[in-house]
Design an enzyme around this catalytic site. Structure first.
Site: not given
Lengths: 121, 488, 494
Positions: B80, B155, B179
């Site tokens: 990420k 997210s 997330s």
């Protein structure tokens, strides 16, 4: 009573944010308050952003206001989810100079100094 | 060489590499080509580190040939874009950092690299991890491989989409309010958020320090166990990371669920949960029961307050954490500032997107003079009540099970108008963050062709039970094996 | 100052702790490095990095707490003080707010009335220092150097117990002395490692409530503390007497103009939004840790002063000054132990000629050009009548110039001779104590000055000094002054 809050409350008028005095009054923010928060947070809001922000922030604040329903008498605020305490490191120099590499990310540097518009004291 | 290497799980790739069925270079090359091919439709990656990946894969093959392979030698994965990666763009999904090249590696990145893993690239995400649909990214929304008009969740939406579309067998994520788990549920993947303090936060760009935790999105519980074993453990550079032994998570998977006490929270099945989703979750609970798990009801009386609590604590911490982005040492700097105040306000005003600004402002407000008690202090007290509820519940059960998200993936643009509607997406996942507990989401069915997730929460350090529960469930079901048609 | 007004002062002393590395990072704290070469990612507030607390900082704060009879908190908490400023890279300063590490201490100073006065210490808390802004030579820019960012500070806050600039200085000196005794700070004011803010207000004598205070910022010398407070007190009194009111504000002392002026720009709309730092956990200090720190405490100024009075029979005021610095006290004790003269005489020399020489050359006692042993050797030669006190002053100056017994300027023959002894011998300065020799000179002087003798004998006793001078002149100052006096008296009275 929380000591910090007393101190902070005493400063409320200074910032111009009016503290709530009634739980029943609907919570919402006006444009002036939002502008003041934006200034405190150093955020420039474009004009079209400002109106939307007032509306959405008011929504959020009203939403989180339901916390006032909870009975939290004698409840210790959480410090760490697992109630751990601070670990200490030995007093040893471990970081070496990496200035030039690190300053590649800075937009304005001169003689190793980070530049900002002139600060007037 | 088989044509469908991309369908293999991490564990299967590891076995094949050991057997010499194919090389790290081959699988890396294949996945890089898939990433490139899908980029226009999915937008899952912000940066693809192709050259670096191929070089690492080559080294991994050499290391293996020399008989010195690490635990993840040659295994491809994506990070990420919230994790700092040395000399690689680390944008955090923001215009503020779209020119930021981290001068160091996050601990998680370093541990995976040391174990021999190959980084394919950096995945797209909601800006500064603030969002539940990946629509707040400066680099544009990510599309769900199951339906390109829908969100992959957020997210960690780039990570979930990449894993679901078989662009990477695994990807890291971070979870502040759901997330990792919500995107996993929305894409039919497995998402693990460990106990707060289990994995180092060093090098992970902070959103809300007391809630953020690094984890992984994979295609099987087994893969999550493999990766957790590498990323978990004490780090002297993170004061909140706890020195707690790291068990062999993979070895713990095989124990049966016989006698496992599973708690069900009644409120989770109240209004707000999509009916079809409820059915899928209930069916999953029945599978657990068939395997010997004992179901019972548990009460979390303060859970209703978890979303408002979260939306005080997280913005408060973020408002302070994001103050460092001021245009001076790194990140976006406004051009021709007329004075210092102007430099700050414009750099931040231009660099941050609308949702990030809203959260910074919410946080600034709840911490400001006269409001601290009513909001921040109160929220940290309610948080303690919520943690106490969980503590009491875990006296009677080993895991708590329920839905991960109230609905399957919604359409992009559907919830962007009202922040509260978006925030309520995390209603089932936020409790684990507030209480610092480990949790996992595993695929448990489909509603109208869209995946649904089963959410399991454990007591502190309960990752083993969660992984075992998910793994045993996956042995009985094949939801986690389903692949979106366009990516088979 | 008009006695109708009472001055009320509280001090906040910022002491830089003498650690090797910073409070929350492993970067070096050394002074004077090239800009930003001692600012690591943590000090720069880089994305993703985290603070970890330095153990030595906790130990030092603990030492200070015990030294001022304070409570060392079992649990203290770091908080974030949020504001934007270029020298504050994270946009917040990590400090302690509600729960400081040290609270409720005290120390004693000599009050304005001469008696011992207790000054309460409200709290002492740990925090990180900020960086530095540089304005020279950069045209429209300011340059930011973050080397100092993250340097550990102990902020010591007094009760508003001080009643004059003089008391404020005495308090600040006492704190300075304590932190240096404890070895927790070098107390170097030029480098900014010891500085203070003063909260100053005035009120009509007899009034209970406090007047509105002004905060004077960044006073970095004892002299400035005194001058700034005196200026501010005068300003406030004049303002009130002219019908004005004092505003609560921060004021900066300008040492060039000797005045304080308002810093309104920085005060504007500050709302620090303190909250516990979620990157740091509560600091818990175990009793065993406190006990081990207590066991390691050195003898502190007050105890040492008392001991010097008791053990060496020193005048209390002299003992006070000698114990202000640990190094000075150590020097005195070494000199007293090395010689056989009375300790008070040694003290007189340390506080007299030695202090004057140090002061003249701008040296610290650690760098004295006369060692304690050499000073003892000199004082002993006076005590055994080898030289007079006057000659001793000359010998001292020679010793000072030559710079210590290690100095190669005199080839030292083997033997027991001290440096003073060598100089006395080399320059033939030994005192003349031979009675017959002195008598001979006295007789010569009397014979050569008949009219002065007559005047003296007819009652002009002031002329005695004239004869002493003549005798000393003829003996090159070496005659034993006691003997000269006695012999002259005897001869002139005939």
């Amino acid at each position: 009573m929380h000591k910090a809050a007393c101190i902070i409350a005493a400063r409320a008028s200074q910032v111009g944010l009016r503290a709530r005095n009634s739980r029943n009054s609907p919570v919402s923010l006006n444009k002036e308050q939002v502008q003041r928060i934006a200034t405190l947070a150093r955020l420039k809001l474009a004009d079209e952003e400002a109106a939307e922000t007032v509306q959405k922030l008011s929504r959020i604040v009203a939403f989180v206001d339901q916390l006032s329903q909870a009975n939290t008498d004698n409840v210790t605020p959480m410090a760490h989810p697992l109630n751990a305490s601070q670990r200490l490191r030995a007093d040893v120099v471990t970081e070496l100079d990496d200035r030039d590499h690190v300053q590649e990310n800075a937009a304005a540097v001169q003689d190793g100094l980070y530049l900002v518009p002139k600060v007037i004291e | 060489m088989a044509q469908d290497l991309h369908l293999l799980t991490l564990t299967q790739i590891a076995a094949s590499l050991r057997n010499g069925d194919f090389s790290a270079c081959e699988i890396t090359d294949l996945l890089l080509r898939r990433i490139e091919a899908s980029d226009a439709s999915l937008n899952a990656f912000i940066t693809v580190t192709a050259d670096q990946a191929l070089a690492t894969a080559k080294r991994a093959d050499e290391t293996r040939a020399a008989g010195k392979a690490g635990a993840l030698n040659g295994l491809p994965l994506a990070h990420k874009d919230i994790f700092c990666t040395r000399d690689v763009l680390t944008s955090c999904g923001s215009h503020m950092l779209d020119n930021f090249v981290a001068p160091y590696d996050a601990t998680v990145v370093e541990r995976f690299a040391n174990a021999g893993a190959v980084m394919l690239g950096k995945t797209n995400m909601d800006e500064f991890a603030m969002g539940s649909s990946n629509e707040t990214s400066f680099f544009g929304p990510v599309h769900n491989p199951w339906d390109l008009e829908r969100t992959p969740g957020g997210s960690s939406g780039g990570s979930s989409a990449a894993v679901a579309a078989r662009l990477a067998p695994a990807a890291t994520g971070t979870d502040t309010g759901g997330s990792i788990r919500q995107p996993a549920a929305l894409t039919g993947t497995v998402g693990l958020k460990p106990t707060y303090g289990r994995v180092s936060r060093y090098g992970m760009i902070a959103f809300a320090s007391s809630l953020d935790q690094a984890g992984v999105i994979t295609r099987s519980a087994e893969d999550a166990a493999l990766l957790l074993g590498v990323m978990a453990g004490f780090d002297a550079r993170d004061s909140t990371c706890i020195d707690h032994p790291v068990p062999d998570y993979v070895a713990g998977l095989s124990t049966s669920l016989n006698g496992l006490r599973v708690g069900i929270v009644r409120q989770h099945f109240d209004a707000g949960l999509d009916g079809q989703t409820a059915l899928a979750v209930k069916a999953a609970l029945a599978v657990l029961e068939e395997q010997g798990a004992i179901l019972s009801e548990v009460d979390l009386p303060n859970l209703d307050l978890s979303v408002p609590t979260y939306y005080v604590v997280a913005p408060a911490e973020c408002s302070s954490n994001l103050s460092r982005f001021d245009g001076v040492r790194f990140g976006h700097r406004a051009s021709d500032p007329k004075d210092l105040f102007d430099l700050y306000c414009r750099s931040r005003g231009e660099g941050f997107g609308a949702e990030v600004k809203r959260r910074i402002m919410t946080g600034t407000y709840v911490l400001s003079a006269g409001y601290y008690d009513a909001y921040y202090l109160k929220a940290q007290q309610v948080r303690q009540l919520i943690a106490d509820d969980f503590r009491k519940a875990f006296a009677d059960v080993d895991v708590i099970a329920g839905p991960t998200a109230p609905t399957p993936a919604f359409k992009l643009g559907d919830k962007t108008d009202d922040p509260i509607t978006m925030y309520l997406n995390d209603i089932y996942t936020i409790g684990a963050n507030l209480a610092g507990l480990p949790a996992i989401s595993t695929p448990c069915g489909f509603v109208a062709g869209l995946p649904v997730g089963l959410h399991l929460v454990g007591p502190p350090w309960g990752e083993e039970a969660l992984l075992r529960c998910a793994h045993q469930y996956q042995l009985q079901t094949d939801w986690h094996l389903a692949c979106p048609e366009a990516y088979r | 100052m008009k006695p109708a007004w009472e001055v009320v002062i509280g001090l906040e002393v910022h002491t830089q702790l003498a650690t090797r590395s910073k409070i929350f990072s492993g970067a070096a704290t050394e002074y004077g490095a090239a800009p930003n070469t001692q600012a690591c990612l943590v000090d720069l507030g880089y994305p993703g990095v985290l603070p970890v607390l330095n153990e030595e900082v906790v130990r030092m704060a603990c030492k200070f707490g015990l030294a001022v009879n304070a409570t060392v908190a079992e649990r203290s908490v770091f908080a974030r003080k949020n504001y934007f400023y270029p020298d504050l890279p994270k946009g917040y300063q990590i400090s302690q707010y509600e729960l400081p590490i040290v609270k409720h201490g005290e120390l004693f100073i000599q009050g304005d009335d001469g008696s011992d006065k207790r000054i309460g210490i409200t709290r002492a808390h740990l925090e990180e220092d900020a960086g530095k802004s540089i304005h020279e030579g950069l045209q429209q820019f300011s340059g930011i150097d973050l080397n100092r960012a993250g340097t550990p500070l102990l902020e010591i806050v007094s009760e508003p117990d001080l009643r004059s600039a003089k008391e404020a200085v005495a308090y600040m000196r006492k704190i300075h002395s304590i932190v240096r005794y404890l070895g927790i700070s070098d107390g170097n004011m030029q480098e900014g490692s010891f500085r203070c803010d003063a909260n100053v207000s005035v009120r009509p004598r007899g009034q209970d409530t406090l007047g509105t205070r002004a905060e004077l910022k960044n006073l970095n010398s004892f002299r400035f503390v005194e001058k700034a407070i005196n200026f501010e007190v005068q300003r406030q009194i004049e303002l009130i007497e002219d019908g004005g009111t004092v505003v609560q504000e921060t004021r900066l002392y300008d040492s060039d103009k000797d005045e304080t002026r308002s810093m309104r720009s920085k005060e504007e709309a500050n709302d620090y939004r303190y909250f516990p730092d979620p990157d740091l956990l509560p600091v818990e200090i175990e009793k065993s840790f406190i006990d081990s720190v207590r066991a390691s405490l050195p003898e502190l100024p007050d105890a040492k002063q008392q001991r010097f009075v008791n053990e060496y029979a020193l005048k209390p005021d002299d003992a006070d000054i000698l114990t202000l610095s640990r190094a000075l006290a150590d020097y005195f004790e070494a000199a007293a132990a090395a010689g056989s003269a009375s300790a008070q005489v040694v003290a007189n020399w340390v506080l007299g000629d030695l202090a004057a020489a140090l002061n003249r050359d701008g040296l610290e006692i650690e760098n004295s050009r006369v060692t304690a042993a050499d000073l003892a050797g000199l004082v002993d030669r006076i005590a055994d009548d080898t030289i007079s006190g006057k000659i001793a002053k000359e010998v001292f100056e020679i010793m000072w110039k030559r710079g210590g017994s290690e100095s190669p300027t005199i080839p030292v023959p083997a033997g027991q001779l001290s440096l003073a002894g060598q100089i006395i011998k080399e320059l033939d300065l030994e005192q003349i104590s031979d009675t017959s020799a002195i008598e001979a000179v006295v007789d010569e002087v009397i014979a050569a000055n008949p009219s002065q003798v007559a005047d003296y004998q007819s009652g002009k006793e002031k002329l005695f000094g004239f004869f002493v001078g003549k005798v000393m002149q003829q003996t090159g100052g070496k005659a034993n002054p006691g003997q000269v006096n006695a012999i002259l008296k005897a001869r002139l009275s005939k």
